[in-house]
Design a protein around this motif. Structure first.
Motif, mmCIF file in Angstrom:
data_model
loop_
_atom_site.group_PDB
_atom_site.id
_atom_site.type_symbol
_atom_site.label_atom_id
_atom_site.label_comp_id
_atom_site.label_asym_id
_atom_site.label_seq_id
_atom_site.Cartn_x
_atom_site.Cartn_y
_atom_site.Cartn_z
ATOM 1 N N ASP A 35 8.381 -2.234 -3.165
ATOM 2 C CA ASP A 35 7.311 -3.212 -3.389
ATOM 3 C C ASP A 35 5.942 -2.623 -3.076
ATOM 4 O OD1 ASP A 35 8.766 -5.324 -4.440
ATOM 5 O OD2 ASP A 35 9.169 -6.201 -2.480
ATOM 6 N N ASP A 36 5.867 -1.798 -2.035
ATOM 7 C CA ASP A 36 4.595 -1.142 -1.714
ATOM 8 C C ASP A 36 4.141 -0.273 -2.879
ATOM 9 O OD1 ASP A 36 4.599 -2.333 0.783
ATOM 10 O OD2 ASP A 36 5.287 -0.526 1.833
ATOM 11 N N PHE A 38 5.123 -0.523 -6.004
ATOM 12 C CA PHE A 38 4.842 -1.405 -7.136
ATOM 13 C C PHE A 38 3.421 -1.956 -7.039
ATOM 14 C CE2 PHE A 38 4.870 -5.373 -9.513
ATOM 15 C CZ PHE A 38 5.501 -5.002 -10.694
ATOM 16 N N ASP A 39 3.045 -2.438 -5.848
ATOM 17 C CA ASP A 39 1.708 -3.005 -5.656
ATOM 18 C C ASP A 39 0.609 -1.948 -5.764
ATOM 19 O OD1 ASP A 39 2.744 -5.553 -5.301
ATOM 20 O OD2 ASP A 39 2.716 -5.424 -3.112
ATOM 21 N N LYS A 43 1.341 -1.976 -10.547
ATOM 22 C CA LYS A 43 0.459 -3.073 -10.971
ATOM 23 C C LYS A 43 -0.868 -2.567 -11.512
ATOM 24 C CE LYS A 43 1.989 -7.093 -8.345
ATOM 25 N NZ LYS A 43 1.609 -8.043 -7.266
ATOM 26 N N LYS A 69 6.204 -9.520 -10.900
ATOM 27 C CA LYS A 69 5.372 -9.702 -9.705
ATOM 28 C C LYS A 69 5.764 -8.767 -8.569
ATOM 29 C CE LYS A 69 3.340 -12.914 -11.950
ATOM 30 N NZ LYS A 69 2.301 -12.463 -12.841
ATOM 31 N N ASP A 70 6.954 -8.174 -8.662
ATOM 32 C CA ASP A 70 7.411 -7.252 -7.620
ATOM 33 C C ASP A 70 8.464 -6.316 -8.212
ATOM 34 O OD1 ASP A 70 9.810 -8.749 -7.737
ATOM 35 O OD2 ASP A 70 9.245 -9.962 -6.015
#
Length: 123
Positions: A35-36, A38-39, A43, A69-70
């Motif tokens: 997720d880190d 991805f963000d 994104k 979103k993630d």
């Protein structure tokens, strides 16, 4: 005194429980790391190079990339991401008349798809 096989069974069960707990912790850390990334990387790449055309009510080619979103939501659609990987790697996307990523950013994006979505590990 208990029979050796009973003690071994209990120790084996404890070891199995410890292994399962370690796997849960490892997977939680890996998901947080995914997720880190991805963000921080995915994104912004999508926003800069993809979402103008591939988001909203009528995305081009019926490919909507704004829905993710993630990392977990992306990993749930591997077939779509395989197509994205193919067109980005081949240079077909983004189109030549749009801002294109430099080679380093494209390589990171493709590697993310392979590693975190398609689960391909080349190491």
């Amino acid at each position: 005194m208990q029979p050796a096989h009973s003690l071994g069974r209990r120790l084996g069960g404890a070891a199995l429980l410890a292994l399962a707990a370690a796997c849960l912790i490892f997977n939680a850390d890996r998901a947080a790391g995914a997720d880190d990334f991805f963000d921080a990387e995915v994104k912004p790449f999508l926003a800069k190079h993809c979402l103008d055309c591939h988001d909203g009510d009528s995305p081009e080619g019926k490919v909507s990339l704004g829905q993710f979103k993630d990392a977990a939501s992306a990993a749930a659609k591997p077939d779509l991401w395989h197509k994205v990987q193919t067109v980005v790697a081949s240079g077909k996307m983004p189109p030549e008349d749009e801002e294109r990523p430099d080679a380093e950013h494209a390589k990171k994006f493709i590697a993310w798809i392979e590693r975190d979505v398609l689960k391909i590990d080349c190491n």
